[in-house]
Design a protein around this motif. Structure first.
Motif, PDB file in Angstrom:
ATOM      1  N   ALA A 158      -8.616   1.922   1.485  1.00  0.00           N
ATOM      2  CA  ALA A 158      -9.432   0.760   1.113  1.00  0.00           C
ATOM      3  C   ALA A 158     -10.266   1.006  -0.138  1.00  0.00           C
ATOM      4  CB  ALA A 158     -10.348   0.385   2.276  1.00  0.00           C
ATOM      5  N   GLY A 159     -10.136   2.188  -0.735  1.00  0.00           N
ATOM      6  CA  GLY A 159     -10.902   2.495  -1.938  1.00  0.00           C
ATOM      7  C   GLY A 159     -12.340   2.854  -1.685  1.00  0.00           C
ATOM      8  N   ARG A 160     -12.656   3.242  -0.426  1.00  0.00           N
ATOM      9  CA  ARG A 160     -14.039   3.576  -0.070  1.00  0.00           C
ATOM     10  C   ARG A 160     -14.252   5.076   0.110  1.00  0.00           C
ATOM     11  NH1 ARG A 160     -12.530  -1.944   0.548  1.00  0.00           N
ATOM     12  NH2 ARG A 160     -14.388  -3.213   0.969  1.00  0.00           N
ATOM     13  N   MET A 161     -13.213   5.889  -0.065  1.00  0.00           N
ATOM     14  CA  MET A 161     -13.360   7.336   0.023  1.00  0.00           C
ATOM     15  C   MET A 161     -12.511   7.967  -1.074  1.00  0.00           C
ATOM     16  SD  MET A 161     -12.866   9.910   3.282  1.00  0.00           S
ATOM     17  CE  MET A 161     -14.388   9.294   4.045  1.00  0.00           C
ATOM     18  N   ARG A 162     -13.117   8.877  -1.821  1.00  0.00           N
ATOM     19  CA  ARG A 162     -12.430   9.475  -2.965  1.00  0.00           C
ATOM     20  C   ARG A 162     -11.443  10.535  -2.513  1.00  0.00           C
ATOM     21  NH1 ARG A 162     -13.001   9.818  -8.441  1.00  0.00           N
ATOM     22  NH2 ARG A 162     -14.774   8.390  -8.350  1.00  0.00           N
ATOM     23  N   VAL A 210       0.872  -1.177   0.000  1.00  0.00           N
ATOM     24  CA  VAL A 210       0.000   0.000   0.000  1.00  0.00           C
ATOM     25  C   VAL A 210       0.913   1.232   0.000  1.00  0.00           C
ATOM     26  CG1 VAL A 210      -1.796   1.277   1.224  1.00  0.00           C
ATOM     27  CG2 VAL A 210      -1.795  -1.236   1.270  1.00  0.00           C
ATOM     28  N   VAL A 211       0.746   2.071  -1.021  1.00  0.00           N
ATOM     29  CA  VAL A 211       1.614   3.233  -1.200  1.00  0.00           C
ATOM     30  C   VAL A 211       0.744   4.470  -1.384  1.00  0.00           C
ATOM     31  CG1 VAL A 211       3.394   4.300  -2.650  1.00  0.00           C
ATOM     32  CG2 VAL A 211       3.401   1.816  -2.271  1.00  0.00           C
ATOM     33  N   ALA A 212       1.089   5.550  -0.700  1.00  0.00           N
ATOM     34  CA  ALA A 212       0.387   6.834  -0.872  1.00  0.00           C
ATOM     35  C   ALA A 212       1.419   7.921  -1.111  1.00  0.00           C
ATOM     36  CB  ALA A 212      -0.457   7.165   0.355  1.00  0.00           C
ATOM     37  N   ARG A 213       1.083   8.853  -1.991  1.00  0.00           N
ATOM     38  CA  ARG A 213       1.924  10.003  -2.267  1.00  0.00           C
ATOM     39  C   ARG A 213       1.058  11.262  -2.288  1.00  0.00           C
ATOM     40  NH1 ARG A 213       5.041   6.981  -0.919  1.00  0.00           N
ATOM     41  NH2 ARG A 213       6.885   6.116  -1.958  1.00  0.00           N
ATOM     42  N   GLY A 214       1.242  12.108  -1.290  1.00  0.00           N
ATOM     43  CA  GLY A 214       0.490  13.357  -1.233  1.00  0.00           C
ATOM     44  C   GLY A 214      -1.009  13.169  -1.125  1.00  0.00           C
ATOM     45  N   ALA A 215      -1.447  12.045  -0.561  1.00  0.00           N
ATOM     46  CA  ALA A 215      -2.885  11.745  -0.499  1.00  0.00           C
ATOM     47  C   ALA A 215      -3.601  12.751   0.395  1.00  0.00           C
ATOM     48  CB  ALA A 215      -3.109  10.328   0.017  1.00  0.00           C
ATOM     49  N   SER A 216      -4.711  13.275  -0.102  1.00  0.00           N
ATOM     50  CA  SER A 216      -5.472  14.292   0.621  1.00  0.00           C
ATOM     51  C   SER A 216      -6.960  14.104   0.386  1.00  0.00           C
ATOM     52  CB  SER A 216      -5.081  15.705   0.159  1.00  0.00           C
ATOM     53  OG  SER A 216      -3.687  15.917   0.271  1.00  0.00           O
ATOM     54  N   VAL A 217      -7.737  14.420   1.412  1.00  0.00           N
ATOM     55  CA  VAL A 217      -9.198  14.462   1.305  1.00  0.00           C
ATOM     56  C   VAL A 217      -9.678  15.756   1.938  1.00  0.00           C
ATOM     57  CG1 VAL A 217     -11.358  13.471   2.172  1.00  0.00           C
ATOM     58  CG2 VAL A 217      -9.625  11.977   1.181  1.00  0.00           C
ATOM     59  N   ARG A 218     -10.533  16.466   1.230  1.00  0.00           N
ATOM     60  CA  ARG A 218     -11.129  17.688   1.751  1.00  0.00           C
ATOM     61  C   ARG A 218     -12.631  17.497   1.880  1.00  0.00           C
ATOM     62  NH1 ARG A 218      -7.983  22.221   1.775  1.00  0.00           N
ATOM     63  NH2 ARG A 218      -9.861  23.514   1.910  1.00  0.00           N
ATOM     64  N   GLY A 219     -13.196  18.051   2.947  1.00  0.00           N
ATOM     65  CA  GLY A 219     -14.630  18.026   3.157  1.00  0.00           C
ATOM     66  C   GLY A 219     -15.197  19.432   3.129  1.00  0.00           C
ATOM     67  N   PRO A 220     -16.470  19.587   3.424  1.00  0.00           N
ATOM     68  CA  PRO A 220     -17.102  20.908   3.399  1.00  0.00           C
ATOM     69  C   PRO A 220     -16.447  21.911   4.345  1.00  0.00           C
ATOM     70  CG  PRO A 220     -18.763  19.169   3.505  1.00  0.00           C
ATOM     71  CD  PRO A 220     -17.437  18.516   3.713  1.00  0.00           C
ATOM     72  N   ASP A 238       4.520   4.086   2.777  1.00  0.00           N
ATOM     73  CA  ASP A 238       4.870   2.852   2.064  1.00  0.00           C
ATOM     74  C   ASP A 238       4.712   1.696   3.046  1.00  0.00           C
ATOM     75  OD1 ASP A 238       6.812   5.110   0.845  1.00  0.00           O
ATOM     76  OD2 ASP A 238       6.435   3.589  -0.701  1.00  0.00           O
ATOM     77  N   VAL A 239       3.725   0.864   2.821  1.00  0.00           N
ATOM     78  CA  VAL A 239       3.519  -0.316   3.656  1.00  0.00           C
ATOM     79  C   VAL A 239       3.787  -1.534   2.782  1.00  0.00           C
ATOM     80  CG1 VAL A 239       1.953  -1.558   5.183  1.00  0.00           C
ATOM     81  CG2 VAL A 239       1.725   0.926   4.924  1.00  0.00           C
ATOM     82  N   PRO A 240       4.786  -2.345   3.126  1.00  0.00           N
ATOM     83  CA  PRO A 240       5.084  -3.505   2.282  1.00  0.00           C
ATOM     84  C   PRO A 240       4.004  -4.572   2.381  1.00  0.00           C
ATOM     85  CG  PRO A 240       6.385  -3.575   4.294  1.00  0.00           C
ATOM     86  CD  PRO A 240       5.665  -2.257   4.296  1.00  0.00           C
ATOM     87  N   ALA A 241       3.966  -5.440   1.392  1.00  0.00           N
ATOM     88  CA  ALA A 241       3.024  -6.557   1.420  1.00  0.00           C
ATOM     89  C   ALA A 241       3.242  -7.375   2.689  1.00  0.00           C
ATOM     90  CB  ALA A 241       3.222  -7.433   0.187  1.00  0.00           C
ATOM     91  N   GLY A 242       2.170  -7.630   3.415  1.00  0.00           N
ATOM     92  CA  GLY A 242       2.260  -8.355   4.667  1.00  0.00           C
ATOM     93  C   GLY A 242       2.744  -7.510   5.827  1.00  0.00           C
ATOM     94  N   GLY A 243       2.778  -6.192   5.640  1.00  0.00           N
ATOM     95  CA  GLY A 243       3.233  -5.282   6.681  1.00  0.00           C
ATOM     96  C   GLY A 243       2.103  -4.854   7.602  1.00  0.00           C
ATOM     97  N   ARG A 279      -1.854   3.670  -4.253  1.00  0.00           N
ATOM     98  CA  ARG A 279      -1.725   2.433  -5.029  1.00  0.00           C
ATOM     99  C   ARG A 279      -1.787   1.248  -4.083  1.00  0.00           C
ATOM    100  NH1 ARG A 279       3.289   2.702  -6.714  1.00  0.00           N
ATOM    101  NH2 ARG A 279       4.072   0.932  -5.504  1.00  0.00           N
ATOM    102  N   VAL A 280      -2.635   0.299  -4.384  1.00  0.00           N
ATOM    103  CA  VAL A 280      -2.824  -0.891  -3.549  1.00  0.00           C
ATOM    104  C   VAL A 280      -2.591  -2.119  -4.413  1.00  0.00           C
ATOM    105  CG1 VAL A 280      -4.415  -2.184  -2.084  1.00  0.00           C
ATOM    106  CG2 VAL A 280      -4.499   0.315  -2.097  1.00  0.00           C
TER     107      VAL A 280
END
Length: 230
Positions: free
Chosen positions: A54-58, A8-18, A29-34, A65-66
């Motif tokens: 988990a792909g449940r929030m945009r 599981v890898v994230a780069r600059g991941a952000s979520v904004r709400g109202p 960076d979380v390795p497989a099985g980490g 990347r998962v």
């Protein structure tokens, strides 16, 4: 048999709400099985981050990347890879049901889940719930591990469990973290949300999410604890 874990890898991941940023600028960076421990105070965006992984929030910005699948384009594949044990209030067990009823419900609603798989997950977690008990009558550790077992029975590539230390007595923290280590040793990557990460845990990716404020959020910071002999 269990599914192989996924990275599981994230780069600059952000979520904004109202009301502004929920979380912002997350790199990890979380390795497989980490094992990931996303920690921080209430309101820091831990649950939202786990749902995004988990792909449940945009996302509002950045990338996740998962297992080689990039969100949001491959959202359906990611959702098939990642099972959610608990991410309240969106995902939680119904307390008024009995243990046997939540087992039966999971067998009916999740393809491939069987009572045999659930009982195998119980063994992994050293859990032996009484099936006639109401979920709401279980202790906080057993309720958490029951939810984890039901998700593990889906044989996911990654498993999300939030509010891991919510309501746990101090003497239950170490056994719960040990149970999650056994989960990841069977294959799936574990993505956990908590107030505080476990101390002295080899191979743990610890991600601190800061409190939200009216000012711009500082970037979340991740650290990986290496094995003592490496």
């Amino acid at each position: 048999m269990t599914a192989a874990g996924v990275d599981v890898v994230a780069r600059g991941a952000s979520v904004r709400g109202p009301r502004g940023p929920v979380f912002e600028g997350v790199d990890l960076d979380v390795p497989a099985g980490g094992l990931l421990a996303a920690h921080g105070p209430a309101g820091s965006g831990r649950t939202s981050l786990l749902l995004a992984l988990a792909g449940r929030m945009r996302l509002s910005g950045g990338t996740i990347r998962v297992g080689g699948h990039v969100l949001p384009a491959d959202g359906r594949r990611v959702r098939g890879l990642v099972a959610i044990a608990r991410a309240a209030p969106a995902v939680d067990l119904e307390g008024r049901l009995r243990v046997r009823e939540v087992m039966a419900e999971r067998c009916l609603t999740q393809p491939g889940v069987t009572e045999r798989r659930i009982r195998e997950a119980y063994e992994t977690l050293a859990l032996a719930p009484r099936e006639a008990d109401l979920v709401e009558d279980l202790g906080p550790a057993d309720r958490l591990l029951l939810a984890t077992a039901l998700a593990l029975a889906e044989r996911p590539g990654a498993l999300v469990v939030d509010d891991l230390d919510d309501g746990l007595p101090p003497d239950a923290h170490a056994p719960v973290w040990e149970a999650l280590h056994r989960v990841r040793e069977t294959g799936p990557t574990v993505l956990a949300g908590c107030l505080r990460p476990p101390p002295d845990t080899p191979g743990l990716t610890a991600l601190l999410l800061p409190s939200r404020s009216r000012d711009r959020l500082p970037a979340a910071t991740a650290a990986v604890r290496e094995d003592a002999d490496t």
